[in-house]
Write an enzyme that holds these catalytic residues in place. Sequence first.
Site, PDB file in Angstrom:
ATOM      1  N   ASP A  46      44.900 -21.732  -2.723  1.00  0.00           N
ATOM      2  CA  ASP A  46      44.042 -22.059  -1.543  1.00  0.00           C
ATOM      3  C   ASP A  46      43.425 -23.269  -1.358  1.00  0.00           C
ATOM      4  O   ASP A  46      42.102 -23.368  -1.143  1.00  0.00           O
ATOM      5  CB  ASP A  46      43.019 -20.772  -1.409  1.00  0.00           C
ATOM      6  CG  ASP A  46      43.620 -19.384  -1.381  1.00  0.00           C
ATOM      7  OD1 ASP A  46      44.584 -19.302  -1.222  1.00  0.00           O
ATOM      8  OD2 ASP A  46      43.123 -18.346  -2.059  1.00  0.00           O
ATOM      9  N   CYS A  85       6.876  -7.398  39.971  1.00  0.00           N
ATOM     10  CA  CYS A  85       7.840  -8.591  40.169  1.00  0.00           C
ATOM     11  C   CYS A  85       7.728  -9.111  41.756  1.00  0.00           C
ATOM     12  O   CYS A  85       7.999 -10.377  41.815  1.00  0.00           O
ATOM     13  CB  CYS A  85       9.067  -7.927  40.108  1.00  0.00           C
ATOM     14  SG  CYS A  85       9.769  -6.632  40.902  1.00  0.00           S
ATOM     15  N   HIS A 122      43.407 -18.108   5.770  1.00  0.00           N
ATOM     16  CA  HIS A 122      42.570 -17.522   4.918  1.00  0.00           C
ATOM     17  C   HIS A 122      41.373 -17.018   5.297  1.00  0.00           C
ATOM     18  O   HIS A 122      40.593 -17.778   5.825  1.00  0.00           O
ATOM     19  CB  HIS A 122      42.455 -18.556   3.590  1.00  0.00           C
ATOM     20  CG  HIS A 122      41.804 -18.111   2.452  1.00  0.00           C
ATOM     21  ND1 HIS A 122      42.411 -17.285   1.311  1.00  0.00           N
ATOM     22  CD2 HIS A 122      40.564 -18.155   1.977  1.00  0.00           C
ATOM     23  CE1 HIS A 122      41.617 -17.156   0.473  1.00  0.00           C
ATOM     24  NE2 HIS A 122      40.195 -17.391   0.879  1.00  0.00           N
TER      25      HIS A 122
END
Length: 918
Positions: free
Chosen positions: A156, A723, A120
């Site tokens: 359900d 960097c 479901h």
Amino acid sequence: MFCFNSLYQAYQQKLKLALIGQSIFGQEVYNKLRKEGHKIVGVFTVPDKNGQADPLALAAEKDGTPVFKFSKWRAKGKPIQEVVAAYKSVGAELNVLPFCTQFIPMDVIDCPKHGSIIYHPSILPRHRGASAINWTLIQGDKKAGFTIFWADDGLDTGPILLQRECDVGQNDTVDDLYNRFLFPEGIKAMVEAVRLIADGKAPRIPQPEEGATYEGIQKKENAEISWDQPAEALHNWIRGHDKVPGAWTKINGQMVTFYGSSLLDASVPAGQDLAIEGASRPGLVTKNGLVIFGNDGKMVLVRNLQFEDGKMIPASKYFSADETTALELTEEEKNIAEDIRAIWKGILSNVAVIEDSTDFFKSGASSMHVVRMLEEIKQKHSGLQLQNEDVYMATKFGDFIQMVVRKLRGEDREEELVIDYISKTMNNMTVNMPYQCFINGKFIDADDGKTYDTVNPADGSVIASVSSASLADVDKAVAAAKEAFENGEWRKMNARERGRLLYKLADLMEEHQEELATIESIDSGAVYTLALKTHIGMSVQTFRYFAGWCDKIQASECGTTIPINQARPNHNLTFTKKEPIGVCAIIIPWNYPLMMLAWKSAACLAAGNTLVLKPAQVTPLTSLKFAELSAKAGFPKGVINILPGSGGLVGQHLSEHPDVRKVGFTGSTPTGKEIMKSAAANLKKVSLELGGKSPLIIFSDCELDRAVKMGMGAVYFNKGENCIAAGRLFVEESIHDEFVRKVVEEIKKMKIGDPLDRSTDHGPQNHKAHLEKLLHYCETGVKEGATLVHGGRQVHRPGFFMEPTVFTDVEDHMYIAQEESFGPVMVISKFKDGDVDGVLQRANATEYGLASGVFTKDINKALYISEKLEAGTVFINTYNKTDVAAPFGGFKLSGFGKDLGEEALHEYLRTKAVTVEY
């Protein structure tokens, strides 16, 4: 080879299963359960529709599995005994209902030894009922998911076996949720549920009644839009009904259905008013679609409209929908039309004659048949690239053929690239800056219309409002890149032609270098002269370098034949070949926006891949200018895609996207770790260039003035936003004081100011938050006892300027000795004269390993130190000396993989071994 899965399956109990249901979902569950070794004793599905069998039936019939096609199981509320008897005859031990639209009697549900399990599509007990996915969206749930539960006599309400959930995106549709999560994960979960039952480990968890809801089936008649609602509620209603049954309203007395809605968080766009019945305010037909308004004044953008006769059009074409003149077909086009007519006839076998008025969907076709039709067309006419949406836009055969012919003639293409620029006059020129996402060869607004401001760090002013890409934009860009890689012109292009395009792109970048450098300067704070020489200059060099590699990859990287053990009397030949990986995601930082793009993209493209690039959120403008130049160079659409926006949203989704096969990232170590986690979900290839705390060792036998000059460059180059910047200097004790004195003297000569001024030495930090972080970094250094010799403060002027800073007396345990500043902060520590191994031990006592350096006249000492330093790059008597031909990348927490040089190509190629018997 030992296989754990085989061992697992050998010990797992196998069940006799009955599959009750339909659809491709049911077919996939059927195939996976058979592969697990379970015996499918019967498939119970729906009767053929318009002469077409359901996909589940087709798969089962092909395998020889018994198939039963019942139109119903009950009559007047009671089981049909013949049907029940047919079911019982197969002797199932478990019923599996992956997707079932029929009411199954309890005689059948309770019959097997293990009962029945049902899939479901909601997180029960919420949204019980047949339209669960629709209601998940209609009610604006933030989570969606599915439940596999044990069937009982309620609707359900049975006990839960397992559940899975996912986030709901702001603009997700039913199709989005189904395709991204409910379909693929639901299939896996159904198989897992059967496995748990077979092993006796399946739970039965009673459903709570708290939070339980039940909603009825959504049908066309009750999908009318109620206009007295906020924009978000209107959006949820429309997307909750997209594509079935379709939310609708009345325009000019005609029912018009809305598809493809998204919330629009922007200023009201220009457009033409369109009166909508029941709406308090007219809609606006704009270049991007129909804008509608909620009662809160907020907006929703609707992309497609469908009329009562089934015709669908882009909402932006509402006022020009009937202006298209029918085309006269050539003989070749007529032959193609007849081929397509035969394909339609093969699908619509119930239709006697396919006429121009034949409607694909009204004749019984479904979305499944759309895929089949397009694939069959592609097989016959590989140069004709059609999308699912093309079929929905032209559902009648005559309209479809007209659309196909327009595509063949190129009439659907833009004659030229359409760009909305932000234009500014500065630096003695006019710079034109694109500001929208670049996807599939076009500049477009973000799907949800969101934007953000990018700021000039020199004065804090807004340069432009830039499109902020959404998850939907990521999906579009990846799909475009995948299509270009798998089916486009790029994949068919020979390597030399690919190289020609890269050379042409490099030439265009060089032609526009002053404009690019100006944009880079105002967006990142880079001093213009440095931006021109390094940011842009090295980018041009990088594309030219890798352009030269395009037709040499096979010769250099492979062509290897391998001797293997022959199985007499046969002869075998084994060889290897290098292939591009596919769609690559490239995520770059803000310190060198264009250069970082070039370092990764050039190698990626030279190898034959396609890419989706996310520039740093604070520096998107040169990347978008690059996109413009790539289009003008002639790169096919979809090869290069640029998505400005949030790293947490766009970067994350790219990292985990199943169609992205490689991620190249430059940025912080913590973010790199998160990318690794995301990429692990589907085991994509990753290369990372991360943080650094690069040591620079200066011995007393160096050439001191050169060491001072180079040492300052190692720290202050690009205002420290570098960097490989020397994060810590170790200076031999006997020259320490003189070195510091000379550094401070030189700093005092540096001019801090407007980065566009040719005499400026030091520009602003990239953005405000980074400046604040640097000031806090310096405060921490002072608190811990380091000596602040110079700087450490913000410059008193508009913008995000910081004084070049020097710390001495820095001890190894201090925060500033261990952590990267990524700014103009020189961190100096002494070491005792002659203590080579001691300073080496201190230099290596960091979790990073990106770069390093040494200054000494003793070449033996220099080479010894270069051998012992744990870093991807070692500079001797120089610093920052990178070259496009030299590999660049780090060790330890500075990452892995290489940019630049021949080695960079390895990051974007995969090796295939081929063995031939002759």
